[in-house]
Design a protein around this motif. Structure first.
Motif, PDB file in Angstrom:
ATOM      1  N   LYS A  74      24.235 -39.394  33.010  1.00 30.20           N
ATOM      2  CA  LYS A  74      24.207 -40.457  34.007  1.00 30.20           C
ATOM      3  C   LYS A  74      24.488 -41.790  33.349  1.00 30.20           C
ATOM      4  O   LYS A  74      24.255 -41.965  32.158  1.00 30.20           O
ATOM      5  CB  LYS A  74      22.835 -40.456  34.697  1.00 30.20           C
ATOM      6  N   PRO A  75      25.001 -42.754  34.094  1.00 27.57           N
ATOM      7  CA  PRO A  75      25.352 -44.037  33.506  1.00 27.57           C
ATOM      8  C   PRO A  75      24.123 -44.776  32.999  1.00 27.57           C
ATOM      9  O   PRO A  75      23.011 -44.546  33.457  1.00 27.57           O
ATOM     10  CB  PRO A  75      25.986 -44.808  34.685  1.00 27.57           C
ATOM     11  N   ASN A  76      24.357 -45.645  32.027  1.00 21.10           N
ATOM     12  CA  ASN A  76      23.267 -46.463  31.508  1.00 21.10           C
ATOM     13  C   ASN A  76      22.716 -47.353  32.599  1.00 21.10           C
ATOM     14  O   ASN A  76      23.441 -48.038  33.290  1.00 21.10           O
ATOM     15  CB  ASN A  76      23.766 -47.332  30.340  1.00 21.10           C
ATOM     16  N   GLN A  77      21.393 -47.377  32.715  1.00 17.23           N
ATOM     17  CA  GLN A  77      20.766 -48.158  33.773  1.00 17.23           C
ATOM     18  C   GLN A  77      20.987 -49.651  33.565  1.00 17.23           C
ATOM     19  O   GLN A  77      21.013 -50.422  34.501  1.00 17.23           O
ATOM     20  CB  GLN A  77      19.264 -47.851  33.774  1.00 17.23           C
ATOM     21  N   GLU A  78      21.160 -50.050  32.275  1.00 19.17           N
ATOM     22  CA  GLU A  78      21.301 -51.468  31.986  1.00 19.17           C
ATOM     23  C   GLU A  78      22.504 -52.084  32.680  1.00 19.17           C
ATOM     24  O   GLU A  78      22.546 -53.283  32.915  1.00 19.17           O
ATOM     25  CB  GLU A  78      21.427 -51.685  30.467  1.00 19.17           C
ATOM     26  N   ASP A  79      23.510 -51.253  32.999  1.00 14.10           N
ATOM     27  CA  ASP A  79      24.729 -51.758  33.618  1.00 14.10           C
ATOM     28  C   ASP A  79      24.667 -51.642  35.143  1.00 14.10           C
ATOM     29  O   ASP A  79      25.666 -51.815  35.811  1.00 14.10           O
ATOM     30  CB  ASP A  79      25.939 -50.970  33.089  1.00 14.10           C
ATOM     31  N   SER A  80      23.511 -51.316  35.680  1.00 14.24           N
ATOM     32  CA  SER A  80      23.422 -50.981  37.101  1.00 14.24           C
ATOM     33  C   SER A  80      22.588 -51.981  37.889  1.00 14.24           C
ATOM     34  O   SER A  80      21.818 -52.756  37.346  1.00 14.24           O
ATOM     35  CB  SER A  80      22.822 -49.576  37.274  1.00 14.24           C
ATOM     36  N   HIS A  81      22.762 -51.879  39.169  1.00 11.05           N
ATOM     37  CA  HIS A  81      22.019 -52.624  40.174  1.00 11.05           C
ATOM     38  C   HIS A  81      20.763 -51.780  40.426  1.00 11.05           C
ATOM     39  O   HIS A  81      20.845 -50.734  41.047  1.00 11.05           O
ATOM     40  CB  HIS A  81      22.944 -52.665  41.391  1.00 11.05           C
ATOM     41  N   TYR A  82      19.584 -52.191  39.908  1.00  6.90           N
ATOM     42  CA  TYR A  82      18.494 -51.227  39.883  1.00  6.90           C
ATOM     43  C   TYR A  82      17.124 -51.840  40.166  1.00  6.90           C
ATOM     44  O   TYR A  82      16.915 -53.047  40.083  1.00  6.90           O
ATOM     45  CB  TYR A  82      18.475 -50.502  38.535  1.00  6.90           C
ATOM     46  N   SER A 191      12.415 -55.720  31.232  1.00  7.28           N
ATOM     47  CA  SER A 191      12.951 -56.453  32.391  1.00  7.28           C
ATOM     48  C   SER A 191      13.603 -57.765  31.963  1.00  7.28           C
ATOM     49  O   SER A 191      14.476 -58.274  32.660  1.00  7.28           O
ATOM     50  CB  SER A 191      11.842 -56.720  33.411  1.00  7.28           C
ATOM     51  N   ARG A 192      13.195 -58.303  30.816  1.00  8.45           N
ATOM     52  CA  ARG A 192      13.831 -59.534  30.323  1.00  8.45           C
ATOM     53  C   ARG A 192      15.247 -59.228  29.802  1.00  8.45           C
ATOM     54  O   ARG A 192      16.187 -59.978  30.071  1.00  8.45           O
ATOM     55  CB  ARG A 192      12.986 -60.154  29.204  1.00  8.45           C
ATOM     56  N   VAL A 193      15.393 -58.123  29.105  1.00 11.68           N
ATOM     57  CA  VAL A 193      16.706 -57.749  28.556  1.00 11.68           C
ATOM     58  C   VAL A 193      17.620 -57.209  29.649  1.00 11.68           C
ATOM     59  O   VAL A 193      18.823 -57.474  29.653  1.00 11.68           O
ATOM     60  CB  VAL A 193      16.529 -56.695  27.434  1.00 11.68           C
ATOM     61  N   ASN A 194      17.043 -56.437  30.591  1.00  7.12           N
ATOM     62  CA  ASN A 194      17.820 -55.821  31.678  1.00  7.12           C
ATOM     63  C   ASN A 194      17.212 -56.237  33.014  1.00  7.12           C
ATOM     64  O   ASN A 194      16.452 -55.478  33.620  1.00  7.12           O
ATOM     65  CB  ASN A 194      17.782 -54.292  31.567  1.00  7.12           C
ATOM     66  N   PRO A 195      17.507 -57.459  33.488  1.00  9.13           N
ATOM     67  CA  PRO A 195      16.837 -57.967  34.690  1.00  9.13           C
ATOM     68  C   PRO A 195      17.052 -57.060  35.901  1.00  9.13           C
ATOM     69  O   PRO A 195      18.189 -56.795  36.295  1.00  9.13           O
ATOM     70  CB  PRO A 195      17.496 -59.340  34.905  1.00  9.13           C
TER      71      PRO A 195
END
Length: 371
Positions: A74-82, A191-195
Motif C-alpha cells: 500500500k502507498p506510504n501514508q505520509e503522501d496521503s490525505h489521511y 503528526s508534526r512530520v506528517n500533518p
C-alpha cells in the motif's frame, strides 16, 4: 439443495482476470473462467470472471475497492490525505478507528493506525554500585515487544477489514505505523512530520478520566499537537448521527479560524451550531464583548457555512464546569468544539485550559482545534 447460479462479475484480458481471481480467492470466493469467444475459443478476445451468485455483494465491494482488499503493498501514508488514529488495542481505541473509517469515507481520505511501545534501550543503564552496572537494554525483550505489537496490530486491522467486507464499515484504505517511544511524544512527533487532517483518539469514560487526569495521553497530546484532535469517550454516540454542536467562543478572530477548520472537517454535514460565549480573562479586564461582536460572528458563520445553522448562548463570568455541563444537557450537544490556545507547561499546571476541563468531565466527544 440447488447449487448457486454462476454469474459474470467482470470481463478482462487473461492477465487482469488472473489478478482479480487471486484477489477474490484470497477472500474465500471461488472463481471460474469462461472464454468470451465461444465460437472460436482459441482466439481469446477476453475472459469472463464468474462466481456464485451468493458471493456477489462481497465480490462487488472487493472489485470497487481493490486498494482496501488487495494484498499488494500500500502507498506510504505520509503522501496521503489521511486521519491519524493512535491505538492501544483497547475497545475505545477500536471505536475511534471505526469512527475514523466513517469520516475518512466522507472526506475521501485514508486512515493511519499508530501504535507506540517503549523501547527498553531508552532506559539506558542503571548504576547499582561504584563497580557494578546493570544494563537494562535487552535486545531480546525489544524484539519480543516489536513482534507482539505487530501481531496485535494485525489482529486489530483484520477486525476492521472484516467489518468493511460485511458492509458494517465503508471500505477505506488503512495503513499502520509501529514506532518506539512514549505514546504522547510519538503521536505529536508523527503528526508534526506528517500533518493529518485530524487526529481521532478514544478515551475512557468521564469518571475514569477524572481518576487518571495526571498522565493522560490524550491530555498531553491535546497540549502539544498542532493538529485538530477529536476525543471520543467510551459510550459516546457515533458521530455519523451528530446534529447539535456546542462551540465555545471568545468572540475574537480565533473563532473564525476554528469555524473554518470545523467546516473543513465536516464539509457535507448539516449541523446546528450553538456559539457559547465564554468571556476571556483579558476581555473581562479591559474590554467587554458587545452585541455587535456576536452579530458579526454569526453573520460570518452564516455566509461561509451554508449547510450549518447557528444560534448563540452566553454563560456568566467565572462559571464553573458544573454550570457549563448544565448547558450541555439543555442543548443536547452531540459534539463540543473548543478553539484550543497553546500554553507553556507552567501555565498549564497552575491554570488548565478549558479544553482540559471539558475533556475530563464531558461524556460527549470533544473536538479541540488549535488556534
Amino acid at each position: 439443495m440447488t447449487q448457486d447460479r454462476l454469474i459474470t462479475v467482470a470481463i478482462h484480458t487473461y492477465d487482469k482476470a488472473l489478478e482479480l481471481r487471486a484477489m477474490l480467492e484470497a477472500e474465500g470466493i471461488q472463481v471460474t473462467f469462461q472464454n468470451v469467444n465461444l465460437q472460436t475459443p482459441v482466439v481469446s478476445s477476453g475472459v469472463r470472471v464468474r462466481i456464485n451468485e451468493s458471493n456477489l455483494p462481497l465480490a462487488l465491494r472487493i472489485i470497487e475497492n481493490p486498494h482496501v482488499f488487495s494484498s499488494a503493498d500500500k502507498p506510504n501514508q505520509e503522501d496521503s490525505h489521511y486521519i491519524l488514529v493512535p491505538v492501544d488495542f483497547s475497545n475505545y481505541s477500536f471505536r475511534a478507528a471505526c469512527e475514523a473509517s466513517l469520516m475518512a469515507n466522507e472526506l475521501h481520505a485514508n486512515v493511519c493506525l499508530l501504535y507506540s511501545y517503549l523501547d527498553p534501550n531508552e532506559a539506558g543503564t542503571m548504576q547499582l554500585t561504584a563497580n557494578l552496572t546493570y544494563d537494562s537494554a535487552d535486545n531480546t525483550l525489544r524484539t519480543q515487544l516489536d513482534t507482539e505489537a505487530r501481531m496485535r496490530m494485525s489482529e486489530f486491522t483484520d477486525k476492521l477489514t472484516s467489518m468493511m467486507k460485511t458492509g458494517e464499515l465503508p471500505p477505506v484504505l488503512i495503513s499502520t505505523k509501529i514506532v518506539e517511544g512514549v505514546p504522547e511524544d510519538a503521536i505529536v512527533n508523527y503528526s508534526r512530520v506528517n500533518p493529518p487532517l485530524l487526529v481521532i483518539m478514544g478515551t475512557r469514560g468521564a469518571t475514569r478520566k477524572e481518576k487518571e487526569l495526571i498522565g493522560s495521553v490524550t491530555a498531553e497530546v491535546l497540549d502539544a499537537c498542532q493538529s485538530s484532535i477529536l476525543a471520543i469517550p467510551e459510550g459516546a454516540k457515533g458521530q455519523s448521527n451528530s446534529k447539535n454542536i456546542l462551540f465555545f467562543s471568545n468572540l475574537d478572530q480565533e473563532d473564525i479560524l476554528a469555524i473554518d477548520t470545523l467546516h473543513r472537517i465536516y464539509p457535507s454535514r448539516s449541523f446546528h451550531v450553538t456559539l457559547l460565549h465564554v468571556p476571556g480573562k483579558k476581555r473581562l479586564l479591559f474590554e467587554r464583548p458587545t452585541e455587535k461582536d456576536l452579530k458579526s460572528l454569526l453573520q460570518y458563520c452564516t455566509e461561509h457555512c451554508h449547510n450549518y445553522t447557528f444560534g448563540a448562548r452566553s454563560i456568566p463570568n467565572n462559571s464553573e464546569i458544573e454550570d457549563i455541563k448544565k448547558i450541555f444537557d439543555e442543548i443536547e450537544a452531540d459534539l463540543i468544539v473548543i478553539p484550543n490556545k497553546k500554553k507553556n507547561i507552567f501555565t498549564r499546571l497552575i491554570s488548565p485550559s478549558l479544553a482540559h476541563k471539558v475533556l475530563f468531565h464531558s461524556p460527549t466527544p470533544v473536538l479541540a482545534i488549535p488556534v
